[in-house]
Design a protein around this motif. Structure first.
Motif, mmCIF file in Angstrom:
data_model
loop_
_atom_site.group_PDB
_atom_site.id
_atom_site.type_symbol
_atom_site.label_atom_id
_atom_site.label_comp_id
_atom_site.label_asym_id
_atom_site.label_seq_id
_atom_site.Cartn_x
_atom_site.Cartn_y
_atom_site.Cartn_z
ATOM 1 N N ILE A 1 -9.909 -8.411 -3.888
ATOM 2 C CA ILE A 1 -8.930 -9.453 -4.178
ATOM 3 C C ILE A 1 -9.706 -10.635 -4.737
ATOM 4 C CG2 ILE A 1 -7.270 -11.050 -3.175
ATOM 5 C CD1 ILE A 1 -6.223 -8.268 -3.081
ATOM 6 N N TRP B 1 -5.782 -1.730 -12.067
ATOM 7 C CA TRP B 1 -6.152 -2.256 -10.750
ATOM 8 C C TRP B 1 -5.343 -1.558 -9.659
ATOM 9 C CZ3 TRP B 1 -4.638 -5.420 -6.567
ATOM 10 C CH2 TRP B 1 -5.683 -6.083 -5.898
ATOM 11 N N LEU C 1 1.934 -1.084 -2.360
ATOM 12 C CA LEU C 1 1.246 -0.039 -3.111
ATOM 13 C C LEU C 1 2.067 1.245 -3.237
ATOM 14 C CD1 LEU C 1 -1.510 0.032 -4.468
ATOM 15 C CD2 LEU C 1 -2.446 1.075 -2.412
ATOM 16 N N ARG D 1 -2.405 -9.742 -3.698
ATOM 17 C CA ARG D 1 -2.111 -9.363 -2.304
ATOM 18 C C ARG D 1 -0.748 -8.675 -2.217
ATOM 19 N NH1 ARG D 1 -5.966 -10.601 0.896
ATOM 20 N NH2 ARG D 1 -7.345 -12.380 0.489
ATOM 21 N N ARG E 1 -7.162 4.001 -1.350
ATOM 22 C CA ARG E 1 -6.327 4.343 -0.186
ATOM 23 C C ARG E 1 -6.381 5.854 0.068
ATOM 24 N NH1 ARG E 1 -1.522 2.086 1.581
ATOM 25 N NH2 ARG E 1 -2.572 0.110 1.165
ATOM 26 N N ALA F 1 -12.976 -0.042 -3.535
ATOM 27 C CA ALA F 1 -11.659 -0.644 -3.730
ATOM 28 C C ALA F 1 -11.848 -1.951 -4.485
ATOM 29 C CB ALA F 1 -11.016 -0.918 -2.367
ATOM 30 N N LEU G 1 -6.701 0.782 -6.498
ATOM 31 C CA LEU G 1 -6.269 0.571 -5.110
ATOM 32 C C LEU G 1 -5.746 1.864 -4.502
ATOM 33 C CD1 LEU G 1 -4.342 -2.842 -4.988
ATOM 34 C CD2 LEU G 1 -6.434 -2.259 -3.758
ATOM 35 N N ARG G 2 -4.935 2.582 -5.262
ATOM 36 C CA ARG G 2 -4.335 3.822 -4.761
ATOM 37 C C ARG G 2 -5.394 4.899 -4.522
ATOM 38 N NH1 ARG G 2 1.087 3.437 -8.606
ATOM 39 N NH2 ARG G 2 2.347 2.271 -7.077
ATOM 40 N N GLN H 1 -1.101 -5.138 -3.333
ATOM 41 C CA GLN H 1 -1.759 -4.338 -2.296
ATOM 42 C C GLN H 1 -0.776 -3.966 -1.189
ATOM 43 O OE1 GLN H 1 -4.977 -6.247 0.048
ATOM 44 N NE2 GLN H 1 -6.280 -4.579 -0.678
ATOM 45 N N GLU H 2 0.098 -4.906 -0.836
ATOM 46 C CA GLU H 2 1.056 -4.679 0.252
ATOM 47 C C GLU H 2 2.218 -3.777 -0.176
ATOM 48 O OE1 GLU H 2 2.118 -8.664 1.172
ATOM 49 O OE2 GLU H 2 0.183 -9.120 2.135
#
Length: 315
Positions: free
Chosen positions: A205, A257, A222, A216, A265, A202, A261-262, A219-220
């Motif tokens: 940050i 980016w 997503l 952030r 996850r 991942a 992240l996805r 990320q929150e």
């Protein structure tokens, strides 16, 4: 019967040394029941320190000397950062004689130090790929594969990818049925393709930089339909300024980016839950199984379903 010589290099990783032996020793002729390989561990007369990561676990005396490896059909080189002159001479002579050579993990450093990988592709453990490229700029370092078959020279990522490589050699020598039988005996995946990526981390940050708050927030949020414009709007920047600062701080674009992240996850959900692929596509922010598959396969060279089969816990 084919002869496989496994080099007991100083500081060899125990699992790589024993694992390679185990794969070949577990291969039997399906009709006669006779072993298909004569496995020989070759080392120095002074003995070899065997380790688990940085822990020295024991010192062993190999039953064969390095020069005996030159009688082999296949030579296995376990992990080693600094090979002795004797090991380098053995590897060079084996290559001159046309012996097939397979290096596991940082065993690629040994092949590179011997001058065998100049102008050729090679794999190693992801954590050491950059160092291999720095030390040996003539080597074409592949950072996104489990193992790489370049004919007479084969290389792999660390430890378990070395088992995959050895199983690949059994499959190459005696076919898929024999390799599958070996895999069942060792309770390992019968076939992980060499082109499968080692893993994908991942994205971190970025520390206390100007983009830390917006990263952030990304990320929150997503699972929301993030666009360059919406991200820039939250950061109170123009899209051009955001892209420039993001590239400088992360080496990536904002949307690249987000995709990383996805995917991360999705990996986590595939490994730890029994959610369906549709549910994981939604929970990771891709929205559809098709988009999940497309991005996942592009990044990891395997499908979400195949990834789950390999990494999901048993039971």
């Amino acid at each position: 019967m084919r002869i496989v010589a496994v080099l007991a290099v100083e500081g060899a990783v125990g699992l790589e040394l024993a694992g390679a032996c185990q794969v070949f020793a577990a291969a039997y002729d399906p009709i006669s029941g006779e072993p298909l390989y004569d496995v020989r561990v070759c080392g120095s007369s002074a003995g070899t320190t065997v380790r688990a990561h940085r822990l020295e676990i024991f010192r062993a005396q190999a039953p064969y000397r390095f020069e005996d490896a030159l009688d082999a059909d296949t030579l296995i080189v376990p992990a080693s950062y600094t090979a002795s002159a004797e090991v380098l001479a053995t590897v060079r002579e084996a290559h001159r004689r046309g012996i097939r050579i397979a290096a596991i993990c940082t065993g690629a450093f040994t092949l590179a130090a011997a001058g065998l990988l100049d102008g050729r592709p090679a794999a190693t453990h992801w954590a050491h790929a950059e160092e291999l490229a720095r030390r040996y700029p003539k080597v074409e370092v592949a950072t996104d594969v489990l193992y790489l078959d370049d004919g007479d020279l084969l290389t792999s990522a660390g430890v378990t990818a070395g088992l995959d490589l050895c199983l690949h050699l059994v499959r190459q020598d005696h076919g898929s049925a024999v390799a599958a039988t070996v895999a069942r005996r060792l309770v390992m995946a019968p076939h992980r393709d060499g082109g499968q990526a080692q893993f994908l981390t991942a994205p971190a940050i970025a520390g206390e930089g100007s983009l830390e708050p917006v990263m952030r927030w990304m990320q929150e949020h997503l699972t929301e339909p993030l666009t360059l414009a919406s991200i820039a709007g939250h950061a109170s920047m123009s899209t051009r300024t955001l892209s420039r600062q993001f590239r400088a701080q992360t080496g990536s674009t904002p949307l690249q980016w987000v995709i990383r992240l996805r995917i991360s996850r999705a990996q986590e959900l595939l490994e730890t839950t029994d959610l369906t692929i549709d549910q994981i596509a939604t929970a990771s922010g891709f929205g559809s199984p098709l988009l999940l598959r497309q991005h996942f396969t592009k990044a990891l060279a395997t499908t979400p379903t195949a990834y789950r089969r390999t990494f999901a816990p048993i039971g």
